[in-house]
Design an enzyme around this catalytic site. Structure first.
Site, PDB file in Angstrom:
ATOM      1  N   ARG A  72     -43.162  20.713 115.246  1.00  0.00           N
ATOM      2  CA  ARG A  72     -41.869  20.623 114.571  1.00  0.00           C
ATOM      3  C   ARG A  72     -40.792  20.960 115.597  1.00  0.00           C
ATOM      4  O   ARG A  72     -40.936  21.885 116.372  1.00  0.00           O
ATOM      5  CB  ARG A  72     -41.817  21.579 113.370  1.00  0.00           C
ATOM      6  CG  ARG A  72     -42.736  21.134 112.237  1.00  0.00           C
ATOM      7  CD  ARG A  72     -42.696  22.093 111.055  1.00  0.00           C
ATOM      8  NE  ARG A  72     -43.396  21.556 109.909  1.00  0.00           N
ATOM      9  CZ  ARG A  72     -44.697  21.657 109.692  1.00  0.00           C
ATOM     10  NH1 ARG A  72     -45.455  22.277 110.577  1.00  0.00           N
ATOM     11  NH2 ARG A  72     -45.252  21.143 108.613  1.00  0.00           N
ATOM     12  N   ASP A 103     -41.680  13.784 104.446  1.00  0.00           N
ATOM     13  CA  ASP A 103     -40.259  13.536 104.200  1.00  0.00           C
ATOM     14  C   ASP A 103     -39.369  14.080 105.307  1.00  0.00           C
ATOM     15  O   ASP A 103     -38.337  13.488 105.624  1.00  0.00           O
ATOM     16  CB  ASP A 103     -39.837  14.063 102.820  1.00  0.00           C
ATOM     17  CG  ASP A 103     -40.054  15.556 102.668  1.00  0.00           C
ATOM     18  OD1 ASP A 103     -40.826  16.133 103.454  1.00  0.00           O
ATOM     19  OD2 ASP A 103     -39.455  16.146 101.759  1.00  0.00           O
ATOM     20  N   THR A 126     -49.886  13.242 104.651  1.00  0.00           N
ATOM     21  CA  THR A 126     -49.852  14.622 104.171  1.00  0.00           C
ATOM     22  C   THR A 126     -50.965  14.805 103.159  1.00  0.00           C
ATOM     23  O   THR A 126     -51.172  13.944 102.288  1.00  0.00           O
ATOM     24  CB  THR A 126     -48.503  14.971 103.519  1.00  0.00           C
ATOM     25  OG1 THR A 126     -48.625  16.218 102.815  1.00  0.00           O
ATOM     26  CG2 THR A 126     -48.041  13.915 102.528  1.00  0.00           C
ATOM     27  N   ILE A 127     -51.682  15.911 103.257  1.00  0.00           N
ATOM     28  CA  ILE A 127     -52.770  16.145 102.313  1.00  0.00           C
ATOM     29  C   ILE A 127     -52.245  16.434 100.910  1.00  0.00           C
ATOM     30  O   ILE A 127     -52.998  16.363  99.937  1.00  0.00           O
ATOM     31  CB  ILE A 127     -53.692  17.288 102.767  1.00  0.00           C
ATOM     32  CG1 ILE A 127     -52.958  18.629 102.759  1.00  0.00           C
ATOM     33  CG2 ILE A 127     -54.298  16.998 104.131  1.00  0.00           C
ATOM     34  CD1 ILE A 127     -53.877  19.829 102.937  1.00  0.00           C
ATOM     35  N   ASP A 128     -50.946  16.742 100.776  1.00  0.00           N
ATOM     36  CA  ASP A 128     -50.393  17.131  99.473  1.00  0.00           C
ATOM     37  C   ASP A 128     -50.190  15.961  98.518  1.00  0.00           C
ATOM     38  O   ASP A 128     -50.015  16.166  97.313  1.00  0.00           O
ATOM     39  CB  ASP A 128     -49.066  17.861  99.659  1.00  0.00           C
ATOM     40  CG  ASP A 128     -49.233  19.220 100.312  1.00  0.00           C
ATOM     41  OD1 ASP A 128     -50.233  19.897  99.997  1.00  0.00           O
ATOM     42  OD2 ASP A 128     -48.397  19.598 101.137  1.00  0.00           O
ATOM     43  N   ASP A 130     -47.621  14.147  97.943  1.00  0.00           N
ATOM     44  CA  ASP A 130     -46.416  14.380  97.150  1.00  0.00           C
ATOM     45  C   ASP A 130     -45.219  13.545  97.601  1.00  0.00           C
ATOM     46  O   ASP A 130     -44.075  13.962  97.455  1.00  0.00           O
ATOM     47  CB  ASP A 130     -46.045  15.871  97.191  1.00  0.00           C
ATOM     48  CG  ASP A 130     -45.847  16.385  98.604  1.00  0.00           C
ATOM     49  OD1 ASP A 130     -46.104  15.632  99.566  1.00  0.00           O
ATOM     50  OD2 ASP A 130     -45.442  17.553  98.755  1.00  0.00           O
ATOM     51  N   GLY A 171     -50.746  23.580  98.401  1.00  0.00           N
ATOM     52  CA  GLY A 171     -49.857  22.940  97.441  1.00  0.00           C
ATOM     53  C   GLY A 171     -48.669  23.842  97.176  1.00  0.00           C
ATOM     54  O   GLY A 171     -48.532  24.404  96.095  1.00  0.00           O
TER      55      GLY A 171
END
Length: 323
Positions: A72, A103, A126-128, A130, A171
């Site tokens: 990041r 995102d 992303t594993i989420d 979402d 999560g």
């Protein structure tokens, strides 16, 4: 367009390497030169860019993590940082970029394109699971299978000792991992951020379960549940049932690693190919996704967290199955 680049950003997800492979080989198939940017936006700023060939991506489809590394970058949030990144892209003659991430990655790409005109296409990793605009994100299927495998093993111990196990899964903002893995592993209760946790109801469900002389109990808790994570749930239930033996298991980053599942490998390959073809069609500032088995394009500003809700049918299923 003759030269494109690819990078991975944010959290790693199983299937990223399969996607890198697809982007490189699709690009080569169309006569493009393909470059890899190491360490996401920070590597772009520092010019950590290398050419990629077919052999560069051999024998990686089965590997977890990302061969391009990830990070990041606070510097990329500044205009000066983005100018350095643009200078690096110009040095290598890169005319389009494939951005793999979530995102935050897409927001950075959108700002960069508005300032410098370089076209970006995003791939949801992303594993989420979402992100709005795709039924599944790369890494999600592997992650939920990892959770189910872990819970199956935990249940062996829970059954042997008549214990209640509280299993915390990832999560922070969404309960997609908890919901599907909880249903698949036969959890007695599932805690997700999207619904209000009723501890009185959970306590009654556990009492009913114990009355039927069930030899094990499993609770699945998303780390972002509004009641708290596994530690808070454990403290509350221990107060209500002090005589009951309880244990906590926090799966943590175990869920992000491992070899990608067949579904994630195929999904990553499809989205990787689609991203390159989207750039060649002169479309940009969009995320490629899979909706109802078809490739779709979603503008970056729409492909963000919090725009996706849990499937009410799955919530109803989870509640019904604990009876």
């Amino acid at each position: 367009m003759k030269r494109i680049a690819i990078f991975t950003s944010g959290g790693d997800a199983p299937g990223m390497n399969a996607c890198i492979r697809a982007v490189v080989r699709t690009g080569l198939h169309h006569g493009l030169e393909v470059f890899g940017i190491y360490r996401g936006y920070q590597g772009m700023i520092e010019g950590d860019i290398v050419p990629l060939y077919s052999a560069s991506v051999s024998n990686i489809i089965q590997r977890g993590g990302t061969i391009l590394k990830s990070s990041r970058s606070a510097e990329f949030l500044t205009k000066e940082g983005r100018q350095k990144a643009m200078n690096a892209l110009q040095k290598y003659g890169i005319e389009g970029v494939v951005a793999m991430g979530g995102d935050g990655t897409f927001h950075g790409a959108s700002v960069f394109t508005s300032e410098h005109g370089v076209p970006f296409v995003g791939i949801p990793c992303t594993i989420d699971n979402d992100l709005y605009g795709t039924d599944f994100t790369i890494g999600y299927d592997t992650a939920i299978n990892t959770v189910v495998e872990a819970v199956d093993k935990i249940r062996d111990t829970a059954t042997s000792h008549n214990r209640l196990f509280i299993v915390e899964v990832m999560g922070r903002d969404a309960g997609f991992i908890a919901l599907r893995s909880g249903i698949a592993s036969g959890a007695d209760a599932i805690f997700v951020p999207e619904t209000q946790t009723d501890m009185n109801y959970v306590a009654k469900q556990l009492q009913r379960s114990w009355a039927r002389e069930r030899s094990s109990s499993i609770l699945i808790v998303a780390e972002g549940d509004e009641f708290g994570g596994a530690m808070e749930v454990h403290a509350e239930l221990q107060k209500r049932f002090p005589e009951k033996e309880m244990r906590i298991s926090i799966l943590g980053h175990l869920q992000r690693g491992g070899n990608p599942s067949c579904m994630d490998r195929v999904l990553a390959s499809r989205l990787g190919m689609a991203a390159v073809e989207t750039l060649l069609e002169d479309k940009h500032t969009v995320m490629v996704g899979l909706r109802h088995r078809d490739i779709t394009l979603t503008p970056f500003e729409s492909a963000v967290k919090h725009n996706l809700s849990l499937n009410p049918g799955l919530l109803k299923l989870a509640e019904t199955m604990v009876i």
